[in-house]
Motif scaffolding. Structure first.
Motif, PDB file in Angstrom:
ATOM      1  N   SER A   1       0.824  -1.269  -0.026  1.00  0.00           N
ATOM      2  CA  SER A   1      -0.035   0.061   0.098  1.00  0.00           C
ATOM      3  C   SER A   1       0.753   1.215  -0.050  1.00  0.00           C
ATOM      4  O   SER A   1       2.049   1.192   0.397  1.00  0.00           O
TER       5      SER A   1
ATOM      6  N   PRO B   1      -2.105   7.870   0.052  1.00  0.00           N
ATOM      7  CA  PRO B   1      -3.060   8.536  -1.026  1.00  0.00           C
ATOM      8  C   PRO B   1      -2.768   9.742  -1.649  1.00  0.00           C
ATOM      9  O   PRO B   1      -3.022  10.000  -2.665  1.00  0.00           O
TER      10      PRO B   1
ATOM     11  N   ARG C   1       3.332   9.849  -1.088  1.00  0.00           N
ATOM     12  CA  ARG C   1       3.728   8.660  -2.036  1.00  0.00           C
ATOM     13  C   ARG C   1       5.146   8.669  -2.413  1.00  0.00           C
ATOM     14  O   ARG C   1       5.992   7.942  -2.721  1.00  0.00           O
TER      15      ARG C   1
END
Length: 280
Positions: A213, A216, A221
């Motif tokens: 994961s 968001p 990221r």
């Protein structure tokens, strides 16, 4: 209202603790296989091969992935429409730990008081964080960490207005000194914001995300990707013997902070990375 019986929570948490102490999940095994392909150091490849063999032996023989079966942490989110029947969640979690560590013949590592306590003989109590949220769902994020990786936990109080580069320098400095002590390859959690105590909680929360994961927000990221690459350039390698793979993933969690503070929490999990999320 949604009724949830505490006895069901005990059973599911117990089974989850047995599972994550014995069986590595598929995503972790794949990460280690990818690391083996990427690793150029002969000693590092040998360490990764032994880690992968250990995963197989532990599952086949129902043995712990590591002799340090850790301290249990749980982040618990309780929906406002949930009605718990038959006891308290804290008691349920302790009972689940007690049963799992007895049934699995896991090492009991908890002492009742840091200065004056004796071993509690059942690995209780765990460390719990409770949050009340909207809805009719109960969620429990379980994280089991041994002493080695927990011992490199670090809080940094940086200068207000610090930049991502400042935070990265702090992370690289601390891991360059300490990562080899935590049985790498590591999953690295970084908590930024809140106050000092909450930054460390955020870093632990970051570890509860499933492998693969990412944040968001594309800005974070990209930082997760870059920081992971730069940690691996330190050359610490698997189990600290040198090599390209020191870190499997970096995860970042943030929270608003005071204008005069810039707390950064650094929390790592070792190569066995024992976590699981349960939902009712």
């Amino acid at each position: 209202m949604k009724d949830i019986w505490v006895c069901d929570v005990v059973e599911e948490v117990k089974n989850a603790l047995l599972e994550i102490n014995i069986r590595s999940d598929a995503a972790l095994r794949q990460k280690m296989l990818d690391a083996l392909v990427a690793e150029e150091s002969e000693a590092g490849r040998e360490m990764l091969t032994q880690i992968l063999e250990n995963y197989v032996v532990a599952e086949e023989r129902r043995l712990p992935l590591c002799q340090d079966t850790g301290m249990v942490m749980a982040e618990v989110r309780v929906g406002s429409e949930v009605c718990l029947r038959g006891g308290s969640l804290r008691q349920a979690l302790d009972e689940a730990i007690r049963l799992a560590y007895r049934e699995g013949y896991f090492r009991k590592s908890i002492i009742a008081d840091p200065f004056f306590g004796k071993n509690t003989q059942d690995n209780t109590p765990g460390v719990y964080f409770f949050e009340w949220v909207e809805g009719d769902c109960l969620e429990i994020d379980l994280l089991v960490k041994g002493g080695g990786c927990d011992n490199i936990t670090t809080l940094g109080m940086l200068e207000p207005g610090s930049t991502p580069d400042d935070v990265e320098r702090f992370i690289l400095r601390e891991l360059d000194r300490k990562a080899a002590l935590a049985c790498p390859p590591l999953v690295v959690g970084v908590g930024i914001g809140g106050n000092g105590a909450y930054a460390l909680f955020l870093a632990s929360r970051a570890l509860s995300r499933p492998l693969g994961s990412s944040h968001p927000d594309p800005r974070y990221r990209e930082l997760e990707r870059k920081w992971c690459e730069d940690i691996n350039r330190l050359g610490i390698g698997p189990q600290g013997v040198g090599g390209r793979v020191t870190c499997l993933e970096v995860r970042i969690e943030t929270y608003p902070c005071h204008i005069a503070s810039f707390p950064v929490g650094l929390v790592c999990s070792c190569h066995v990375f024992r976590r699981k999320t349960l939902r009712w």
